[in-house]
Design an enzyme around this catalytic site. Structure first.
Site, PDB file in Angstrom:
ATOM      1  N   CYS A  41      50.937  18.946  94.824  1.00 19.46           N
ATOM      2  CA  CYS A  41      49.691  19.638  94.678  1.00 19.46           C
ATOM      3  C   CYS A  41      48.526  18.491  94.907  1.00 19.46           C
ATOM      4  CB  CYS A  41      49.610  20.250  93.389  1.00 19.46           C
ATOM      5  SG  CYS A  41      50.029  22.205  93.333  1.00 19.46           S
ATOM      6  N   PRO A  42      47.506  18.948  95.657  1.00 20.31           N
ATOM      7  CA  PRO A  42      47.161  20.302  96.138  1.00 20.31           C
ATOM      8  C   PRO A  42      47.714  20.761  97.352  1.00 20.31           C
ATOM      9  CG  PRO A  42      45.346  18.929  96.476  1.00 20.31           C
ATOM     10  CD  PRO A  42      46.495  18.029  95.950  1.00 20.31           C
TER      11      PRO A  42
END
Lengths: 104, 377
Positions: A41-42
Protein backbone atom coordinates in the site's frame (compact mmCIF):
# COMPACT_ATOMS: atom_id res chain seq x y z
CA UNK A 1 -19.53 0.32 13.20
CA UNK A 2 -18.24 -1.78 16.02
CA UNK A 3 -17.15 -5.34 16.35
CA UNK A 4 -17.09 -7.51 19.35
CA UNK A 5 -14.78 -10.40 19.14
CA UNK A 6 -13.08 -12.98 21.24
CA UNK A 7 -9.51 -13.95 20.68
CA UNK A 8 -6.12 -12.31 20.19
CA UNK A 9 -6.08 -8.60 19.50
CA UNK A 10 -3.51 -8.65 16.76
CA UNK A 11 -5.61 -10.97 14.74
CA UNK A 12 -4.57 -11.61 11.23
CA UNK A 13 -6.74 -10.10 8.55
CA UNK A 14 -7.32 -13.77 7.65
CA UNK A 15 -9.18 -14.18 10.94
CA UNK A 16 -11.03 -10.92 10.42
CA UNK A 17 -11.90 -12.16 6.95
CA UNK A 18 -13.41 -15.35 8.29
CA UNK A 19 -15.64 -13.29 10.55
CA UNK A 20 -16.49 -10.29 8.43
CA UNK A 21 -16.47 -11.25 4.80
CA UNK A 22 -18.43 -13.81 2.92
CA UNK A 23 -16.36 -16.97 2.80
CA UNK A 24 -18.14 -18.26 -0.30
CA UNK A 25 -17.64 -17.61 -3.99
CA UNK A 26 -18.51 -14.18 -5.36
CA UNK A 27 -22.12 -13.83 -6.53
CA UNK A 28 -21.19 -11.48 -9.32
CA UNK A 29 -18.12 -12.14 -11.47
CA UNK A 30 -15.81 -9.12 -11.72
CA UNK A 31 -15.68 -7.22 -15.02
CA UNK A 32 -11.99 -6.40 -14.35
CA UNK A 33 -9.31 -8.00 -12.17
CA UNK A 34 -6.34 -5.94 -10.98
CA UNK A 35 -3.35 -8.00 -9.85
CA UNK A 36 -1.66 -6.10 -7.02
CA UNK A 37 -0.18 -9.18 -5.36
CA UNK A 38 3.23 -8.42 -3.88
CA UNK A 39 2.60 -4.66 -4.05
CA UNK A 40 2.61 -2.60 -0.86
CA UNK A 41 0.00 0.00 0.00
CA UNK A 42 -0.75 2.56 -1.35
CA UNK A 43 0.07 0.95 -4.75
CA UNK A 44 -3.00 -1.38 -4.83
CA UNK A 45 -5.24 1.63 -4.11
CA UNK A 46 -3.53 3.71 -6.79
CA UNK A 47 -4.02 0.88 -9.32
CA UNK A 48 -7.69 0.67 -8.36
CA UNK A 49 -8.23 4.43 -8.64
CA UNK A 50 -6.54 4.47 -12.06
CA UNK A 51 -8.52 1.64 -13.54
CA UNK A 52 -11.99 1.62 -11.96
CA UNK A 53 -13.32 3.73 -14.84
CA UNK A 54 -12.49 0.91 -17.23
CA UNK A 55 -15.64 -0.91 -16.08
CA UNK A 56 -19.15 0.37 -16.70
CA UNK A 57 -21.02 2.09 -13.86
CA UNK A 58 -22.44 -0.68 -11.67
CA UNK A 59 -19.68 -3.08 -12.70
CA UNK A 60 -17.39 -4.88 -10.27
CA UNK A 61 -13.58 -4.64 -10.06
CA UNK A 62 -11.59 -7.29 -8.18
CA UNK A 63 -8.33 -6.17 -6.57
CA UNK A 64 -5.98 -9.05 -5.78
CA UNK A 65 -3.69 -7.95 -2.92
CA UNK A 66 -1.67 -9.50 -0.13
CA UNK A 67 -0.44 -6.45 1.78
CA UNK A 68 -2.40 -6.59 5.09
CA UNK A 69 -2.99 -2.82 4.79
CA UNK A 70 -5.03 -3.38 1.61
CA UNK A 71 -7.63 -5.37 3.57
CA UNK A 72 -8.54 -2.20 5.49
CA UNK A 73 -7.57 0.41 2.93
CA UNK A 74 -9.57 -0.74 -0.11
CA UNK A 75 -12.90 -0.62 1.83
CA UNK A 76 -11.84 2.74 3.37
CA UNK A 77 -11.08 4.07 -0.13
CA UNK A 78 -14.56 2.95 -1.26
CA UNK A 79 -16.14 4.86 1.63
CA UNK A 80 -14.13 8.03 0.89
CA UNK A 81 -14.80 7.81 -2.86
CA UNK A 82 -18.46 6.72 -2.55
CA UNK A 83 -17.93 3.43 -4.34
CA UNK A 84 -19.19 0.16 -2.86
CA UNK A 85 -17.06 -2.47 -1.16
CA UNK A 86 -18.93 -5.62 -2.19
CA UNK A 87 -16.91 -8.24 -0.27
CA UNK A 88 -13.42 -9.60 0.32
CA UNK A 89 -12.64 -13.23 -0.53
CA UNK A 90 -9.63 -15.10 0.73
CA UNK A 91 -7.27 -16.39 -1.95
CA UNK A 92 -5.94 -19.95 -1.67
CA UNK A 93 -2.33 -18.72 -2.10
CA UNK A 94 -2.73 -15.99 0.57
CA UNK A 95 -4.12 -12.49 0.25
CA UNK A 96 -7.58 -11.50 -0.88
CA UNK A 97 -9.71 -10.72 -3.84
CA UNK A 98 -11.36 -7.47 -2.78
CA UNK A 99 -14.45 -6.66 -4.83
CA UNK A 100 -15.48 -3.07 -5.48
CA UNK A 101 -18.55 -1.81 -7.37
CA UNK A 102 -18.18 1.34 -9.43
CA UNK A 103 -21.03 3.59 -8.31
CA UNK A 104 -20.61 6.54 -10.67
CA UNK B 1 13.06 21.63 14.17
CA UNK B 2 9.43 21.77 15.29
CA UNK B 3 8.79 18.84 17.64
CA UNK B 4 5.19 17.69 17.09
CA UNK B 5 5.35 14.19 18.57
CA UNK B 6 4.38 14.75 22.21
CA UNK B 7 2.27 11.58 22.22
CA UNK B 8 5.50 9.57 21.82
CA UNK B 9 7.26 11.53 24.52
CA UNK B 10 6.91 15.03 25.95
CA UNK B 11 10.11 17.06 26.35
CA UNK B 12 11.25 17.33 29.98
CA UNK B 13 9.32 20.05 31.83
CA UNK B 14 11.60 22.77 33.31
CA UNK B 15 10.14 22.04 36.76
CA UNK B 16 11.12 18.38 36.32
CA UNK B 17 14.62 19.29 35.23
CA UNK B 18 15.19 21.43 38.36
CA UNK B 19 13.73 18.74 40.62
CA UNK B 20 15.80 16.01 38.95
CA UNK B 21 19.09 17.87 39.37
CA UNK B 22 18.36 18.57 43.04
CA UNK B 23 17.23 15.00 43.75
CA UNK B 24 20.27 13.43 42.09
CA UNK B 25 22.31 14.98 44.92
CA UNK B 26 19.78 14.54 47.72
CA UNK B 27 17.96 11.31 46.85
CA UNK B 28 20.51 8.79 45.60
CA UNK B 29 20.66 6.53 48.66
CA UNK B 30 18.61 3.38 49.27
CA UNK B 31 15.20 4.49 50.60
CA UNK B 32 14.78 1.13 52.37
CA UNK B 33 17.70 1.73 54.76
CA UNK B 34 17.77 3.52 58.08
CA UNK B 35 20.71 5.99 58.08
CA UNK B 36 20.38 9.70 57.40
CA UNK B 37 20.98 9.81 53.62
CA UNK B 38 18.62 6.83 53.21
CA UNK B 39 15.92 8.45 55.29
CA UNK B 40 16.31 11.56 53.18
CA UNK B 41 15.79 9.51 49.99
CA UNK B 42 12.79 7.85 51.58
CA UNK B 43 11.31 11.19 52.54
CA UNK B 44 11.71 12.46 48.97
CA UNK B 45 10.14 9.29 47.60
CA UNK B 46 7.17 9.45 49.97
CA UNK B 47 6.64 13.13 49.32
CA UNK B 48 6.57 12.44 45.57
CA UNK B 49 4.14 9.57 46.17
CA UNK B 50 1.87 11.82 48.20
CA UNK B 51 1.93 14.48 45.53
CA UNK B 52 1.18 12.07 42.65
CA UNK B 53 -1.56 10.43 44.75
CA UNK B 54 -3.24 13.77 45.36
CA UNK B 55 -3.04 14.74 41.67
CA UNK B 56 -4.57 11.48 40.42
CA UNK B 57 -7.18 11.22 43.18
CA UNK B 58 -5.68 8.28 45.10
CA UNK B 59 -4.39 7.56 48.58
CA UNK B 60 -0.59 7.48 48.90
CA UNK B 61 -0.60 3.80 49.93
CA UNK B 62 -2.48 2.95 46.72
CA UNK B 63 0.31 4.35 44.51
CA UNK B 64 3.40 2.45 43.35
CA UNK B 65 6.07 3.63 40.95
CA UNK B 66 7.13 1.32 38.14
CA UNK B 67 9.94 1.54 35.61
CA UNK B 68 7.60 2.55 32.77
CA UNK B 69 3.98 2.99 31.77
CA UNK B 70 4.19 -0.34 29.95
CA UNK B 71 5.37 -2.09 33.11
CA UNK B 72 2.53 -0.44 35.06
CA UNK B 73 0.02 -1.86 32.56
CA UNK B 74 1.60 -5.33 32.55
CA UNK B 75 1.56 -5.48 36.35
CA UNK B 76 -1.89 -3.90 36.59
CA UNK B 77 -3.47 -6.32 34.12
CA UNK B 78 -1.72 -9.55 35.13
CA UNK B 79 -1.69 -8.76 38.87
CA UNK B 80 -5.42 -8.04 39.00
CA UNK B 81 -6.19 -11.13 36.92
CA UNK B 82 -4.07 -13.19 39.34
CA UNK B 83 -5.80 -11.66 42.36
CA UNK B 84 -9.22 -12.32 40.84
CA UNK B 85 -8.59 -15.89 39.69
CA UNK B 86 -11.44 -17.21 41.82
CA UNK B 87 -13.90 -14.76 40.24
CA UNK B 88 -13.10 -15.97 36.73
CA UNK B 89 -10.66 -15.75 33.83
CA UNK B 90 -12.38 -13.35 31.43
CA UNK B 91 -10.58 -10.13 30.49
CA UNK B 92 -12.52 -7.43 28.62
CA UNK B 93 -10.68 -4.68 26.71
CA UNK B 94 -11.29 -2.15 23.98
CA UNK B 95 -9.99 -2.84 20.47
CA UNK B 96 -7.79 0.27 20.36
CA UNK B 97 -5.99 -0.10 23.70
CA UNK B 98 -2.24 0.41 23.85
CA UNK B 99 -0.29 -2.67 22.77
CA UNK B 100 0.89 -3.19 26.39
CA UNK B 101 -2.72 -4.02 27.37
CA UNK B 102 -3.28 -6.32 24.40
CA UNK B 103 0.07 -8.06 24.85
CA UNK B 104 -0.63 -8.64 28.56
CA UNK B 105 -3.98 -10.06 27.47
CA UNK B 106 -2.21 -12.44 25.10
CA UNK B 107 -0.06 -13.71 27.97
CA UNK B 108 -3.30 -14.29 29.89
CA UNK B 109 -4.74 -16.20 26.91
CA UNK B 110 -1.65 -18.38 26.63
CA UNK B 111 -2.12 -19.22 30.31
CA UNK B 112 -5.63 -20.47 29.53
CA UNK B 113 -7.55 -17.23 30.11
CA UNK B 114 -9.99 -15.57 27.78
CA UNK B 115 -9.83 -12.06 26.29
CA UNK B 116 -12.85 -10.37 24.80
CA UNK B 117 -12.14 -7.31 22.69
CA UNK B 118 -14.91 -4.75 22.34
CA UNK B 119 -15.01 -2.93 19.02
CA UNK B 120 -14.95 0.79 18.33
CA UNK B 121 -16.84 3.25 16.15
CA UNK B 122 -15.35 4.83 13.03
CA UNK B 123 -14.00 7.57 15.32
CA UNK B 124 -12.25 5.05 17.59
CA UNK B 125 -14.63 5.29 20.53
CA UNK B 126 -15.43 2.05 22.33
CA UNK B 127 -19.10 1.04 22.18
CA UNK B 128 -20.14 1.67 25.79
CA UNK B 129 -23.23 -0.56 25.56
CA UNK B 130 -21.28 -3.50 24.18
CA UNK B 131 -18.58 -2.94 26.80
CA UNK B 132 -21.17 -2.97 29.61
CA UNK B 133 -22.77 -6.10 28.21
CA UNK B 134 -19.43 -7.87 27.98
CA UNK B 135 -18.39 -6.86 31.50
CA UNK B 136 -21.65 -8.21 32.94
CA UNK B 137 -21.03 -11.74 31.63
CA UNK B 138 -20.23 -14.30 34.30
CA UNK B 139 -16.59 -15.01 34.98
CA UNK B 140 -15.27 -11.53 34.15
CA UNK B 141 -12.17 -10.88 36.23
CA UNK B 142 -11.06 -7.52 34.84
CA UNK B 143 -12.00 -4.84 32.32
CA UNK B 144 -9.50 -2.38 30.76
CA UNK B 145 -10.16 0.93 29.08
CA UNK B 146 -7.87 3.81 28.13
CA UNK B 147 -8.88 7.39 28.95
CA UNK B 148 -7.96 8.47 25.44
CA UNK B 149 -6.50 6.84 22.38
CA UNK B 150 -2.79 7.31 21.76
CA UNK B 151 -2.99 7.32 17.97
CA UNK B 152 -6.14 9.27 17.16
CA UNK B 153 -6.88 11.18 20.40
CA UNK B 154 -10.48 9.99 20.84
CA UNK B 155 -11.70 10.02 24.45
CA UNK B 156 -13.21 6.79 25.72
CA UNK B 157 -16.45 6.43 27.71
CA UNK B 158 -14.66 5.72 31.00
CA UNK B 159 -17.49 6.93 33.24
CA UNK B 160 -20.07 4.68 31.56
CA UNK B 161 -17.61 1.78 31.69
CA UNK B 162 -16.94 2.45 35.39
CA UNK B 163 -20.66 2.44 36.13
CA UNK B 164 -21.11 -0.88 34.32
CA UNK B 165 -18.11 -2.37 36.13
CA UNK B 166 -19.38 -1.23 39.51
CA UNK B 167 -22.78 -2.79 38.84
CA UNK B 168 -21.17 -6.05 37.75
CA UNK B 169 -18.64 -6.04 40.60
CA UNK B 170 -15.73 -6.12 38.14
CA UNK B 171 -12.58 -4.02 38.66
CA UNK B 172 -11.77 -1.50 35.90
CA UNK B 173 -8.18 -0.76 34.90
CA UNK B 174 -7.97 2.72 33.40
CA UNK B 175 -4.90 3.46 31.28
CA UNK B 176 -4.40 7.22 31.59
CA UNK B 177 -1.05 7.35 29.77
CA UNK B 178 -2.14 9.87 27.16
CA UNK B 179 -4.28 12.13 29.32
CA UNK B 180 -2.59 12.34 32.75
CA UNK B 181 -1.36 15.90 33.29
CA UNK B 182 -3.52 17.14 30.43
CA UNK B 183 -7.07 16.28 31.51
CA UNK B 184 -8.53 15.46 34.94
CA UNK B 185 -8.33 11.76 35.83
CA UNK B 186 -11.83 10.29 35.45
CA UNK B 187 -13.42 8.77 38.53
CA UNK B 188 -14.42 5.17 38.98
CA UNK B 189 -11.12 3.36 38.33
CA UNK B 190 -10.03 0.36 40.36
CA UNK B 191 -6.52 0.25 38.89
CA UNK B 192 -4.91 3.27 37.24
CA UNK B 193 -1.78 3.34 35.08
CA UNK B 194 0.20 6.25 33.67
CA UNK B 195 3.64 7.16 32.35
CA UNK B 196 5.71 10.14 33.50
CA UNK B 197 7.53 10.88 30.22
CA UNK B 198 4.18 11.50 28.54
CA UNK B 199 3.46 14.43 30.88
CA UNK B 200 6.94 15.96 30.81
CA UNK B 201 8.60 13.89 33.50
CA UNK B 202 11.73 11.82 32.83
CA UNK B 203 11.65 8.42 31.11
CA UNK B 204 11.73 5.36 33.35
CA UNK B 205 8.86 6.22 35.70
CA UNK B 206 5.39 4.72 35.49
CA UNK B 207 2.52 4.90 37.94
CA UNK B 208 0.47 1.93 39.10
CA UNK B 209 -2.35 2.76 41.50
CA UNK B 210 -4.47 -0.03 42.95
CA UNK B 211 -7.55 0.99 44.94
CA UNK B 212 -7.73 -0.29 48.48
CA UNK B 213 -9.91 -3.40 48.49
CA UNK B 214 -9.07 -4.48 44.93
CA UNK B 215 -7.54 -7.94 44.95
CA UNK B 216 -4.09 -7.90 43.37
CA UNK B 217 -1.27 -10.44 43.39
CA UNK B 218 2.12 -9.87 41.81
CA UNK B 219 2.65 -11.96 38.69
CA UNK B 220 6.42 -11.63 39.25
CA UNK B 221 8.82 -13.14 41.80
CA UNK B 222 8.48 -11.66 45.25
CA UNK B 223 10.28 -8.41 46.03
CA UNK B 224 9.62 -6.06 48.91
CA UNK B 225 9.99 -2.75 47.03
CA UNK B 226 6.99 -0.50 46.39
CA UNK B 227 4.68 -2.33 48.79
CA UNK B 228 5.54 -5.65 47.12
CA UNK B 229 3.96 -4.47 43.88
CA UNK B 230 6.99 -3.56 41.76
CA UNK B 231 10.35 -5.31 41.85
CA UNK B 232 13.64 -3.46 41.94
CA UNK B 233 15.37 -0.42 43.37
CA UNK B 234 13.34 2.78 43.00
CA UNK B 235 14.74 5.58 40.82
CA UNK B 236 14.10 8.23 43.47
CA UNK B 237 15.48 11.26 41.58
CA UNK B 238 13.38 10.45 38.48
CA UNK B 239 10.28 9.84 40.61
CA UNK B 240 10.76 13.20 42.34
CA UNK B 241 11.09 14.88 38.93
CA UNK B 242 8.01 13.04 37.64
CA UNK B 243 5.94 14.35 40.56
CA UNK B 244 7.21 17.90 40.00
CA UNK B 245 6.30 17.70 36.30
CA UNK B 246 2.83 16.34 37.04
CA UNK B 247 2.21 19.12 39.55
CA UNK B 248 3.37 21.79 37.07
CA UNK B 249 1.44 20.30 34.16
CA UNK B 250 -1.74 19.94 36.15
CA UNK B 251 -1.58 23.62 37.09
CA UNK B 252 -1.04 24.66 33.48
CA UNK B 253 -3.38 22.08 31.98
CA UNK B 254 -6.50 24.15 31.56
CA UNK B 255 -4.99 27.20 29.89
CA UNK B 256 -2.42 25.29 27.83
CA UNK B 257 -4.96 22.64 26.86
CA UNK B 258 -7.33 25.29 25.55
CA UNK B 259 -4.55 26.91 23.54
CA UNK B 260 -3.31 23.63 22.03
CA UNK B 261 -6.86 22.50 21.33
CA UNK B 262 -7.47 25.62 19.24
CA UNK B 263 -4.32 24.80 17.21
CA UNK B 264 -5.58 21.23 16.73
CA UNK B 265 -8.96 22.57 15.57
CA UNK B 266 -7.08 24.65 13.04
CA UNK B 267 -5.17 21.62 11.69
CA UNK B 268 -8.39 19.59 11.56
CA UNK B 269 -10.11 22.31 9.52
CA UNK B 270 -7.21 23.37 7.30
CA UNK B 271 -5.59 20.08 6.24
CA UNK B 272 -8.64 18.79 4.29
CA UNK B 273 -9.05 22.25 2.75
CA UNK B 274 -5.41 22.51 1.64
CA UNK B 275 -4.75 18.89 0.64
CA UNK B 276 -7.10 16.92 -1.60
CA UNK B 277 -8.10 13.34 -0.65
CA UNK B 278 -7.34 13.54 3.06
CA UNK B 279 -9.28 11.95 5.88
CA UNK B 280 -8.93 13.45 9.36
CA UNK B 281 -9.63 10.60 11.78
CA UNK B 282 -10.71 10.43 15.41
CA UNK B 283 -13.51 12.24 17.22
CA UNK B 284 -13.57 15.98 16.39
CA UNK B 285 -14.96 16.98 19.80
CA UNK B 286 -14.47 14.17 22.31
CA UNK B 287 -10.71 14.20 21.94
CA UNK B 288 -7.40 14.98 23.62
CA UNK B 289 -6.54 18.68 23.44
CA UNK B 290 -3.16 18.22 21.75
CA UNK B 291 -3.46 15.39 19.22
CA UNK B 292 -4.73 15.10 15.65
CA UNK B 293 -4.32 12.35 13.06
CA UNK B 294 -5.03 12.33 9.35
CA UNK B 295 -4.41 9.99 6.41
CA UNK B 296 -3.52 11.07 2.88
CA UNK B 297 -4.71 8.84 0.04
CA UNK B 298 -2.09 7.55 -2.40
CA UNK B 299 0.86 8.45 -0.16
CA UNK B 300 3.35 6.24 1.66
CA UNK B 301 3.51 7.10 5.36
CA UNK B 302 7.27 6.66 5.39
CA UNK B 303 7.85 9.05 2.48
CA UNK B 304 5.64 11.60 4.18
CA UNK B 305 7.55 11.36 7.48
CA UNK B 306 10.91 11.60 5.71
CA UNK B 307 9.86 14.70 3.77
CA UNK B 308 8.35 16.36 6.84
CA UNK B 309 11.56 15.61 8.73
CA UNK B 310 13.59 17.28 5.97
CA UNK B 311 11.27 20.28 6.22
CA UNK B 312 11.92 20.42 9.98
CA UNK B 313 8.90 18.64 11.48
CA UNK B 314 9.02 15.65 13.83
CA UNK B 315 5.74 13.73 13.59
CA UNK B 316 4.69 10.09 13.85
CA UNK B 317 2.67 7.63 11.75
CA UNK B 318 0.58 4.49 12.22
CA UNK B 319 1.22 3.31 8.66
CA UNK B 320 2.70 -0.16 8.38
CA UNK B 321 5.77 0.80 6.36
CA UNK B 322 6.91 3.12 9.16
CA UNK B 323 6.40 0.68 12.03
CA UNK B 324 8.73 -2.07 13.15
CA UNK B 325 6.19 -4.61 11.93
CA UNK B 326 4.76 -4.96 8.47
CA UNK B 327 1.25 -4.72 9.84
CA UNK B 328 -0.60 -1.43 9.94
CA UNK B 329 -1.68 0.07 13.25
CA UNK B 330 -4.29 -2.08 15.04
CA UNK B 331 -6.03 1.17 16.01
CA UNK B 332 -6.60 2.35 12.42
CA UNK B 333 -7.55 -1.21 11.41
CA UNK B 334 -10.14 -1.49 14.18
CA UNK B 335 -11.62 1.89 13.19
CA UNK B 336 -11.78 0.83 9.53
CA UNK B 337 -10.02 3.99 8.32
CA UNK B 338 -7.15 4.42 5.84
CA UNK B 339 -3.95 3.00 7.25
CA UNK B 340 -1.55 4.34 4.63
CA UNK B 341 -0.34 7.93 4.37
CA UNK B 342 -1.01 8.37 8.07
CA UNK B 343 0.36 11.28 10.11
CA UNK B 344 -0.08 11.91 13.83
CA UNK B 345 0.60 15.45 15.02
CA UNK B 346 0.75 15.79 18.82
CA UNK B 347 1.58 19.17 20.28
CA UNK B 348 3.96 19.48 23.23
CA UNK B 349 3.57 22.17 25.86
CA UNK B 350 4.49 25.49 24.30
CA UNK B 351 3.96 24.47 20.64
CA UNK B 352 3.63 27.73 18.79
CA UNK B 353 1.09 29.00 16.33
CA UNK B 354 4.01 29.76 14.05
CA UNK B 355 4.98 26.04 13.99
CA UNK B 356 1.46 25.16 12.88
CA UNK B 357 1.41 27.91 10.24
CA UNK B 358 4.64 26.56 8.78
CA UNK B 359 3.41 22.97 8.95
CA UNK B 360 0.26 23.89 7.05
CA UNK B 361 2.36 25.83 4.56
CA UNK B 362 4.73 22.95 3.66
CA UNK B 363 2.33 19.99 3.84
CA UNK B 364 0.33 20.47 0.60
CA UNK B 365 3.40 20.61 -1.62
CA UNK B 366 5.04 17.63 0.11
CA UNK B 367 1.92 15.49 -0.43
CA UNK B 368 1.64 16.66 -4.04
CA UNK B 369 5.29 15.77 -4.76
CA UNK B 370 5.01 12.28 -3.21
CA UNK B 371 1.82 11.57 -5.13
CA UNK B 372 3.34 12.72 -8.37
CA UNK B 373 6.38 10.47 -7.81
CA UNK B 374 3.90 7.55 -7.63
CA UNK B 375 2.20 8.68 -10.82
CA UNK B 376 -0.87 10.16 -9.11
CA UNK B 377 -1.81 13.64 -10.30
Amino acid sequence: MWRRRTGGARRSPEAAQAELAEPVQPVEPPALTIDALGRKCPIPIIMLAERINQVATGGVVAVLADDPAAFTDVPAWCRLKSHEHVASYELPQGGWSIHVRRNY
Amino acid sequence: MAYLDAASTEPLHPAARDALLAAIDAGWADPARLYGTARRAQMLLERARGEVAELIGARPDEVSFTSSGTQAVHLGVLGTLAGRRRAGTRLVTGAVEHSSVLHAGEVHEHAGGEMEIVGVSRTGRVDAGAFAESVARPGTALACLQTANHEVGTLQPVEEAARACREAGVPLLVDAAQSAGRLPIPEGWSVLTASAHKWGGPAGVGVLAVRKGVRWRSPLPEDERERRRVPGFENVPAIVAAAAALRARSEEAQAEGRRLSALVDRIRAEVPRLVPDVEVVGDPVLRLPHLVTFSCLYVEGEALLTELDKAGFAVSSGSSCTASTLRPSHVLEAMGVLTHGNVRVSLPRGASEDDIDRFLAVLPDIVRRIRSSLGVH
